[in-house]
Design an enzyme around this catalytic site. Sequence first.
Site, PDB file in Angstrom:
ATOM      1  N   VAL A 172       0.856  -1.196   0.000  1.00  0.00           N
ATOM      2  CA  VAL A 172       0.000   0.000   0.000  1.00  0.00           C
ATOM      3  C   VAL A 172       0.891   1.246   0.000  1.00  0.00           C
ATOM      4  O   VAL A 172       1.689   1.442   0.933  1.00  0.00           O
ATOM      5  CB  VAL A 172      -0.947   0.014   1.224  1.00  0.00           C
ATOM      6  CG1 VAL A 172      -1.765   1.298   1.255  1.00  0.00           C
ATOM      7  CG2 VAL A 172      -1.863  -1.205   1.213  1.00  0.00           C
TER       8      VAL A 172
ATOM      9  N   HIS B  99       3.130   3.287   6.301  1.00  0.00           N
ATOM     10  CA  HIS B  99       2.493   2.645   7.446  1.00  0.00           C
ATOM     11  C   HIS B  99       3.491   1.818   8.222  1.00  0.00           C
ATOM     12  O   HIS B  99       4.370   1.181   7.654  1.00  0.00           O
ATOM     13  CB  HIS B  99       1.306   1.772   7.024  1.00  0.00           C
ATOM     14  CG  HIS B  99       1.632   0.810   5.916  1.00  0.00           C
ATOM     15  ND1 HIS B  99       1.700   1.195   4.598  1.00  0.00           N
ATOM     16  CD2 HIS B  99       1.923  -0.515   5.927  1.00  0.00           C
ATOM     17  CE1 HIS B  99       2.019   0.142   3.850  1.00  0.00           C
ATOM     18  NE2 HIS B  99       2.159  -0.899   4.636  1.00  0.00           N
TER      19      HIS B  99
END
Length: 113
Positions: free
Chosen positions: A95, A99
Amino acid sequence: MDCIFCRIIAREVPSTTVYEDGQVVAFRDINPQAPTHILVIPRRHIPSLADLTEADEPLAGHMVIVANKLARQEGIAERGYRVSISCGKEGKQAVPHLHLHLLGGRRLTNELG
Ligand code: AMP
Ligand code: ZN
């Protein structure tokens, strides 16, 4: 906006949010690899770890401190846990919104891949 994590921040996509403040949002990974698997993401869309600059030092530090707090909250701080950030193609980042993974609640293997 076609970034799934930006859409989670905007509440256009549901998530199990466990923490949020002005800088970051933390929610449970949809495909957990351990009993505790939480993602800590910046509210600002930053594509990857490699895009952080010196100006982002406070944000990067904050993400780690939030992960520590969540580890305590999850009751895994004493037993131990892992914090990891995938970056780019060979780092297997799926993604493209920065993160941090917080993983714990079981004995993790040495396999980082
Ligand atoms: P990475 O491979 O480091 O880029 O990790 C991406 C992580 O995002 C994976 O562990 C996915 O399971 C997780 N993920 C993808 N979509 C969602 C979502 N909608 N809600 C929660 N976690 C997600
Ligand atoms: Zn994004």
